[in-house]
Design a protein around this motif. Structure first.
Motif, PDB file in Angstrom:
ATOM      1  N   ASP A 236      49.546 -11.560  24.997  1.00  0.00           N
ATOM      2  CA  ASP A 236      50.958 -11.890  25.160  1.00  0.00           C
ATOM      3  C   ASP A 236      51.176 -12.788  26.369  1.00  0.00           C
ATOM      4  O   ASP A 236      51.970 -13.737  26.327  1.00  0.00           O
ATOM      5  N   LYS A 240      52.809 -16.545  26.619  1.00  0.00           N
ATOM      6  CA  LYS A 240      53.960 -16.836  27.475  1.00  0.00           C
ATOM      7  C   LYS A 240      53.647 -17.957  28.461  1.00  0.00           C
ATOM      8  O   LYS A 240      54.515 -18.777  28.774  1.00  0.00           O
ATOM      9  N   ASP A 243      53.898 -21.214  26.563  1.00  0.00           N
ATOM     10  CA  ASP A 243      55.315 -21.545  26.351  1.00  0.00           C
ATOM     11  C   ASP A 243      55.944 -22.076  27.642  1.00  0.00           C
ATOM     12  O   ASP A 243      56.749 -23.017  27.615  1.00  0.00           O
ATOM     13  N   THR A 244      55.571 -21.487  28.771  1.00  0.00           N
ATOM     14  CA  THR A 244      56.118 -21.920  30.059  1.00  0.00           C
ATOM     15  C   THR A 244      55.649 -23.324  30.404  1.00  0.00           C
ATOM     16  O   THR A 244      56.427 -24.145  30.908  1.00  0.00           O
ATOM     17  N   PHE A 288      61.686 -17.609  31.814  1.00  0.00           N
ATOM     18  CA  PHE A 288      60.297 -17.864  32.205  1.00  0.00           C
ATOM     19  C   PHE A 288      59.938 -17.285  33.572  1.00  0.00           C
ATOM     20  O   PHE A 288      58.785 -17.370  33.995  1.00  0.00           O
ATOM     21  N   VAL A 291      56.874 -14.899  34.103  1.00  0.00           N
ATOM     22  CA  VAL A 291      55.568 -15.563  34.054  1.00  0.00           C
ATOM     23  C   VAL A 291      55.360 -16.411  35.302  1.00  0.00           C
ATOM     24  O   VAL A 291      54.288 -16.396  35.915  1.00  0.00           O
TER      25      VAL A 291
END
Length: 463
Positions: A236, A240, A243-244, A288, A291
């Motif tokens: 996961d 993430k 995506d960040t 975000f 993260v």
């Protein structure tokens, strides 16, 4: 009653932390036990995971030394990190790009020396915590949180937060049919047994007309800390991080395009577009932040995490450069006032010199005092200019956004005028301290009998 609640809450919280110390320790009276310094150092060691220097005895000077060690540690790290964590978690739209992105607080000297965190563009830790609580309760539209007082009296916000963190532990619909005290009792029980959050409050502390704000904040902050410690699977986390990275890259391209498109526009329009960009950026950034604020060390970073860090720093630099250019483009005489503001703020933000040579310290403090006094001599004229500034051009169009003018006035009053005397006091205190250290050096070498007139005259001449 309020003071009694606060004392009980903070004593319970401190003891819950001290129980983890090796060896464990306990506070009986919050006001007297802390004064000895040893328990305060125990508390900071558990919270920081570091071993802190301390005196072993309990006489006045040893206790004072331990208190000073604790305050030095807080000044250098803990308080600023706590404020940074909370304020960065929920930033409002801001024009302080560095604080909006890298959460480096532009604290004044008084903030650094007295632990008064005064970050110019950041929301307070109180409001940040309240925003976090609101978000946790947002899954249940009928549960409203507007403060850290009467909003919590029903117990439902506590249960809503527990539901957001561990959905299987709470039945919100059933809770709505119970009394305030029943819900509070249930929330505190679940938090203690299932989340390992110490029971800092009792139902009768909260189910009153005007519950104590600080006590409720202290308890709610334990839930925030719990949420930050929730485990995330490696798969996961990798998703993430990717995506960040994609989001940061898109933000960088968006900013580059905006800079090109606004190249020929007026200062007013550029500043307005900057506000729009920062507002959208801060809003999107919330998703975000977990993260971006992960605690992995450089040695532990994966390739994706390293790329994320590089994109982050690149975007920080872009935004900071943009802000610097905009400040330089302010129409006169505002450009001069902005430069003066930044010079004073920079001087206030610097740590007091800590030189081993007292003579050099005295010279440096005298120099700083002269510089600061020279800057403050311009305060009244800059204030008059700013208040009388006519914000329109020959076509009756605004030159500067009203928000920028208000920001400059706020900095002039809150960050400079109100801290002026404190700053001067600290400079002079530093100068006196340096003089005292020089005197002590002299006294320490005058430890023998001087039997001749010449030797005494030589000593006095040195003085």
């Amino acid at each position: 009653q309020r003071e009694s609640t606060q004392k009980k809450t903070f004593t319970s919280w401190i003891n819950s932390v001290l129980a983890k110390h090796t060896p464990p320790s306990v506070i009986s009276d919050l006001y007297t036990d802390i004064q000895k310094g040893h328990l305060l150092l125990d508390l900071l060691e558990v919270l920081s995971g570091q071993h802190l220097p301390r005196e072993k005895g309990f006489n006045t000077f040893q206790c004072r030394s331990n208190i000073e060690n604790a305050l030095t540690f807080l000044k250098s790290r803990s308080i600023e990190e706590l404020a940074r964590t909370l304020a960065c978690t929920y930033n409002q739209p801001s024009l302080d790009c560095s604080s909006a992105v890298d959460s480096s607080p532009k604290a004044s000297r008084s903030a650094k020396k007295s632990a008064k965190i005064k970050e110019r563009w950041k929301i307070s830790a109180t409001k940040a915590l309240l925003l976090w609580a609101k978000e946790q309760c947002s899954l249940h539209g009928s549960i409203s949180v507007t403060d850290f007082k009467s909003s919590w009296r029903s117990g439902l916000p506590f249960l809503a937060i527990i539901y957001a963190l561990r959905p299987g532990l709470v039945d919100i619909e059933k809770a709505k049919t119970r009394t305030n005290k029943e819900n509070l009792k249930e929330a505190f029980r679940i938090a203690e047994l299932e989340l390992n959050i110490p029971r800092l409050l009792e139902p009768e502390d909260v189910d009153v007309m005007n519950p104590d704000e600080k006590s409720i904040m202290t308890y709610v902050a334990q839930f925030l800390q719990y949420s930050r410690n929730l485990p995330v699977s490696e798969e996961d986390m990798q998703g993430k991080v990717r995506d960040t990275v994609s989001w940061l890259t898109a933000q960088g391209k968006k900013l580059e395009k905006l800079l090109i498109d606004s190249e020929s526009e007026t200062y007013y329009q550029k500043y307005k577009e900057m506000m729009s960009f920062m507002e959208a950026f801060n809003q999107e950034k919330k998703a975000f932040l977990p993260v971006l604020s992960s605690k992995a060390s450089v040695a532990e970073l994966s390739e994706d995490q390293q790329q994320m860090r590089e994109e982050w720093h690149k975007l920080v630099s872009q935004i900071n450069e943009w802000k610097i250019k905009l400040d330089q483009m302010l129409p006169p005489p505002l450009d001069g006032i902005e430069a003066w503001l930044q010079e004073v703020e920079h001087l206030q933000a610097d740590d007091l010199p800590d030189l081993q040579d007292p003579f050099k310290a005295m010279s440096l403090f005298r120099e700083i005092i002269v510089i600061f006094k020279g800057l403050m001599d311009c305060f009244d004229s800059h204030l008059d200019t700013l208040q009388s500034f006519k914000n329109e051009d020959e076509k009756n169009m605004p030159l500067v956004l009203p928000e920028k003018l208000e920001e400059m006035k706020r900095r002039l009053f809150s960050n400079i005028q109100f801290t002026n005397s404190d700053t001067f006091l600290e400079y002079h205190c530093g100068l006196c301290s340096a003089i005292t250290n020089e005197v002590m050096l002299k006294l320490n070498i005058w430890n023998m009998k001087y039997g001749t007139k010449e030797s005494v005259e030589s000593l006095l001449e040195d003085w």
